[in-house]
Structure formats: C-alpha cells, structure tokens
Enzyme design. Sequence first.
Site, PDB file in Angstrom:
ATOM      1  CB  SER A   1      65.571  63.690  64.397  1.00  0.00           C
ATOM      2  OG  SER A   1      64.301  64.279  64.279  1.00  0.00           O
TER       3      SER A   1
ATOM      4  CE  LYS B   1      63.683  62.296  59.305  1.00  0.00           C
ATOM      5  NZ  LYS B   1      62.878  63.450  59.706  1.00  0.00           N
TER       6      LYS B   1
END
Length: 522
Positions: free
Chosen positions: A411, A436
């Site tokens: 992320s 992600k």
Amino acid sequence: MAMEALRPNLDLKPTHFTCTPTISTEFLRPTSLSLRSHRFSSLIINHQRSKRWSKLSCMLRHKSDPSISEEQQLIKSIGKGLFGFAVAAAALLSVCYDSPAFSESLTVAFPVSRAREVNTVQRTLVEAWGLIRETFIDPTFNHQDWDSKLQQTMVEMFPLRSSDAAYNKISAMLSTLGDPFTRIISPKEYQSFRIGSDGNLQGVGLFINSEPRTGHLVILSCVDGSPAARAGIHEGDELIEINGERLDGVDSEAAAQKLRGRAGTIVTVKVHSSKDLGSDSSIREVKIPREYIKLSPLSSAIIPHRTADGHLTKTGYVKLSAFSQTAAADMENAIQEMESQDVRAYILDLRNNPGGLVKAGLDVAQIWLDGDETLVNTIDRDGNMSPISMVNGHAITNDPLVVLVNEGSASASEILAGALHDNGRAILVGHKTFGKGKIQSVTELHDGSALFVTVAKYLSPALHDIDQVGITPDVQCTTDMLNSPKDSLLKDKSSISSLETDSCIMVAEHELDIQQSKGTAT
C-alpha cells in the site's frame, strides 16, 4: 491486511484523510499534504457521519387497506427506480436517499422489522447500499443488478432477531461485489479500529495479513520487543486459533480485535510455523500476555562504511515500520540530524511495512524529491486518471538513496517506493512487494458502524499497475541473514552490528558505492 496495532486520530474536522486499507493498524493517523490533487488516499476516512445521509428520514406508516393481505401488498419507490417487496409486517419503513451523485432523490420503502436492533441495521443496509451505488469502483457492481440486491437482502433481513445476524446479511451482500476490501464493520469493531490514536496499544503487537487467495491469516510482522516477538512468533506463521476459537472465515480486523485487550490479561494463540506449513507437527500453542505497546514507526542509525578505495564514510539508515501521522515529521528530523553528522548516503528500509496513511507516504516522498514530480496516479470508476504531483518541492537531501522492500511492503510503502523509483531518485533492493493498489474510503454510518468501499486504484508515476502485481526491485538480495537480526534491529542505536550483517543492507551499501563512484546522487 489487518494489524493488531495502529488507528487513525479522531480529533479531526469533518474532512477526508488517508489511511491504509487494507491494513487495519492501531497507530495510523492523518497528516497534512500540499499537492495539486486532493484525491490521493489509499484509505479515505470520514469520521463524521456521512453528510450524504444528513437528510436521511424514516417514516412509519400503517397498512391502509385491510382487504389486501400483507403478502400481496407492494412497496413502491419514488424517484429513480421501482422496487417491489412482499410485505411481511403491518408497518412500512420509508428511507429517503438524497445524494449529490443523484439528480433526483430516491425513496426506498421496506418492511419494518419488529426487532428494534434489526430495524436499525435495516437503515444501515440502505445507507451502505447507496454509498456503494454512488462510489464503488466497478459501475457494473460485478455484473449484477445492484438494486435487486437491496431488495433481496432486505427480504432476507426482515425475519432476523439480532443485529449480528443482520450485519452478516449486509456483509453477504457486499461479498457479491467480488472485492475483499469493500466491507462493513460493526460499531464495536469500528471503535476498536479507532483506538490507539496516541500511539499506545493494549495488545500483543502483531501485524496480520489475510492472504487473498486462501483467506488464511498470516503474521506479517511483530512489533520489536512486543509480547508476540518475545513469544517466538515469526513473520509468515499462520494464525489458526485465538483463545480456542478457530479462525476459518474470520477476517484480519476481527482477528486483530480478538488479540487486543486489557494489559495484564493473557491471550492463547495457536500458530502454524512458516518453516513447515505442510506438517501438523509445526502447530504450536502459545500463551501471550497483553501489554501496553508504545508504537514507534521510525528508527534510525548511522552505519560506518568503508568504500572500495578505503575511505570511511557514514551511511544513514532509516527504518519505517508504518505510515503514521508523525512519520514524515519524524523522518525529516532524523534526516536533518544525520545530515548534521556528515552522512553521505541513505538506506530507507520499508521491508514489512504494511502501509498506513498514504498521505503520510506522500509527505515522506517530498522529503527526498525536488520540483513538481508526479507521486502517484489514481483511476476512478469511470476510468479517469488523475496525477498527484508536488508543487515546487524541495528535498532535504540529494544524497544517494536505496530503498529496501519485500513481500511485506504494501500500500503506502509501494506508493512511496514507486514514487522514488520512477522519478529516478532511488534504487530498489530486495524482493517483489505485496501488490496492494486499491483505494478505499471509509465512512462512519448513522449507527456507528463503518463502511469500507474501494473507490479507485492507483498506478505508479510511470503508470505501472501495482495491484496484485507488486513492484519488482532493481536488485534482488538473499534473505539468509534476515531472520535472526531483524528481530533485534534498532532496539537502540548501538545495534549497528545487526545492521551490518543484514545481507540486503550489504547489497544496498554496494549499490550506494556504485552511485557515489559515478559522482551522482541517483
């Protein structure tokens, strides 16, 4: 992914800020960022109840025609769409949905549950359904009639008698979207999600990742010095049970909640060792005390390094374990201190950093970059791409930089690594990242529950798709020497020997030597 540790700061005005999603952690908090675009969050959080529902109204009406049976009576909607429900009660509940996304209002009427707590969740269902309809990244809703899903779920919810069962119906509806990151959590779970805003947690100190393909809960990492780390739990271990309860079908946030608790209490976990996942003999049960855990996402050290020509230099090492509210400020202070000590090159360690506040990640990127560089690109549900760029940025240092990444870098870590790499500022060393690349919003609903919705995806500045792909580093490094030293890295600034025996850091230093021999920063 979920963590048993970081959460956002609640003392905010009703505005959007970012946080990592996929990762539920207890020490994530918002930070400021001056960029050309405001659409930059991996997790956009609105801690105020959704303003879209400020006009939410519920009207109780009694059956007016006794000659028509409950089963024959139909509920009609006004505005967009027409819904029919077989009425199973003598009263009807009407909810007016008024949203800026709709040119007309939408009134949905449905049978009122006699169970008060279920009735409350019925309203939550319509609220969640409307937010999905308005913002979900896939406008086809996984190729299904989203209006019909509301009708079906409402009918299934009506005979229920508990709020838990009703929330399960909402979760089942959301699961049909085919996106594991779009989900609802109960008010109790959401309160748990918001704890620890001061950087303290009562728990065991585990980062937990829900493996997308199998749903198994895997240990991503342990907080250094935490009860879990002292108990010998390692990254890659599979979490099987908590206090005798099997975790089949339990998501990472729910598991993290079970691990938290009052300091001084004991939690019993059963884990499957990552060293031998194919053997039942590797399953062990561990009793772990809960403690107050002070979460410090950033640690730094100066590593003495002798170059190939015999010169003794200093390499600044910064390990960032999560993107909290203070991450950028802490890193800026650390870099400025090391600059004052004549550090000539840097290693930024993002290994096993599951993410956090993406806004913080973008702030960190600005510490290393100059000018008007693009940091990330977002793509909305209509396929529109919006670059997020700096405005007249000024890096604190232009010294050579290597960024360490691995499978646990996700992320916000991937956004930062991509921004530094694609803009030619850093070389990446390690292993392919997690992958992600979706952006979630999270909105507190009227009953205190929260809805997480995937609203966009992001691409790196060079337009590389990160989601389910990850970022492949420029240089691979072996992990033979990582397992033993990493647990003791940076418990204090004297842990230099542990850093010097880390094989990836050795590779990073070699890459820095090459950069410096060329006489350029990067």
